[in-house]
Design a protein around this motif. Structure first.
Motif, PDB file in Angstrom:
ATOM      1  N   GLU A  61      -8.714   3.544  -6.644  1.00 14.46           N
ATOM      2  CA  GLU A  61      -9.710   2.776  -6.979  1.00 14.46           C
ATOM      3  C   GLU A  61     -10.792   3.577  -6.968  1.00 14.46           C
ATOM      4  N   ASP A  79      -9.087   0.780   5.844  1.00 10.86           N
ATOM      5  CA  ASP A  79      -9.702  -0.318   5.469  1.00 10.86           C
ATOM      6  C   ASP A  79      -8.948  -0.586   3.886  1.00 10.86           C
ATOM      7  N   ARG A  80      -8.048   0.305   3.503  1.00 14.88           N
ATOM      8  CA  ARG A  80      -7.599  -0.126   2.157  1.00 14.88           C
ATOM      9  C   ARG A  80      -5.968   0.115   2.186  1.00 14.88           C
ATOM     10  N   PRO A 156      -4.732  -5.285   2.797  1.00 11.83           N
ATOM     11  CA  PRO A 156      -5.054  -4.003   2.268  1.00 11.83           C
ATOM     12  C   PRO A 156      -4.863  -3.919   0.559  1.00 11.83           C
ATOM     13  N   ARG A 157      -5.565  -3.092   0.027  1.00  7.52           N
ATOM     14  CA  ARG A 157      -5.722  -2.935  -1.392  1.00  7.52           C
ATOM     15  C   ARG A 157      -4.234  -2.270  -1.749  1.00  7.52           C
ATOM     16  N   ALA A 189      -3.379  -6.640  -5.026  1.00  7.61           N
ATOM     17  CA  ALA A 189      -3.231  -5.169  -4.540  1.00  7.61           C
ATOM     18  C   ALA A 189      -1.941  -4.585  -5.334  1.00  7.61           C
TER      19      ALA A 189
END
Length: 217
Positions: A61, A79-80, A156-157, A189
């Motif tokens: 990203e 975070d991701r 999560p991404r 995601a």
């Protein structure tokens, strides 16, 4: 978007990954299969920022891993990313519900706010009645389901799963594979599943085979 360009990783002078490239878009879920020792787990560790490549570029990203120090990589993972490890890494001093809530705590949510999503994920993996149990009271298959719930709880991404059904019976394997695929697609995601199971691989949008020549459809 996950962009991998000309990725390489050597161990003791031997190339395990050499010039590997892969682009994945949000909502895309792929399975990676291949013989033991070909570098599947090494690839996941590089994508997770747990290891550094010897060459090439990794970008999630818009964030280029090569520009990040260890603290920034820790924040990116927190975070991701969601990672389901083969070895579970369930913490013995936390209850089942606390283990699942841990990613939310690390993001700064208090225990009360984190409790509801943790309990929802435990219900989804068939462990709603084990929230107050300790890891030592669980079977290997149950601990694997705790690890899967923990990997998904913070939405999560990027979800990385390394043989997530290796300790599960067929019924629970189907359940968690459906949960993984559904959550990845619902959240838009990116999901990467490493597995030896053709049945597990079939739940992904496409299957890639990792060989010494790279990834092949």
């Amino acid at each position: 978007m996950l962009e991998i360009e000309n990725l390489s990783r050597h161990f003791n002078g031997r190339p395990v990954l050499d010039g590997l490239s892969l682009h994945l878009s949000p909502g895309e879920y792929v399975a990676i299969v291949g013989e033991s020792g070909v570098g599947k787990s090494t690839l996941l560790n590089l994508i997770a920022g747990l290891d550094r490549p010897d060459g090439g570029r990794l970008c999630l990203e818009g964030t280029d891993y090569s520009t990040l120090d260890e603290d920034a990589l820790t924040v990116l993972r927190r975070d991701r990313l969601g990672f389901v490890f083969q070895a579970f890494h369930v913490l013995p001093h936390l209850t089942v519900a606390q283990n699942v809530a841990l990613p939310l705590w690390l993001q700064g949510q208090d225990a009360r706010a984190a409790e509801a999503p943790a309990l929802r994920l435990l219900e989804a993996v068939g462990l709603g009645g084990r929230a107050a149990s300790w890891p030592r009271e669980l079977s290997g298959g149950e601990m694997q389901r705790v690890a899967i719930a923990r990997a998904l709880v913070h939405r999560p991404r990027l979800v990385l799963a390394d043989e997530p059904t290796g300790n599960l019976d067929p019924a629970n394997a189907r359940r968690v594979l459906e949960l993984l695929a559904g959550r990845i697609r619902e959240a838009g995601a990116i999901g990467i599943l490493v597995t030896h199971s053709l049945e597990a691989a079939a739940t992904a949008d496409r299957v890639l085979r990792l060989t010494s020549q790279g990834l092949q459809a």
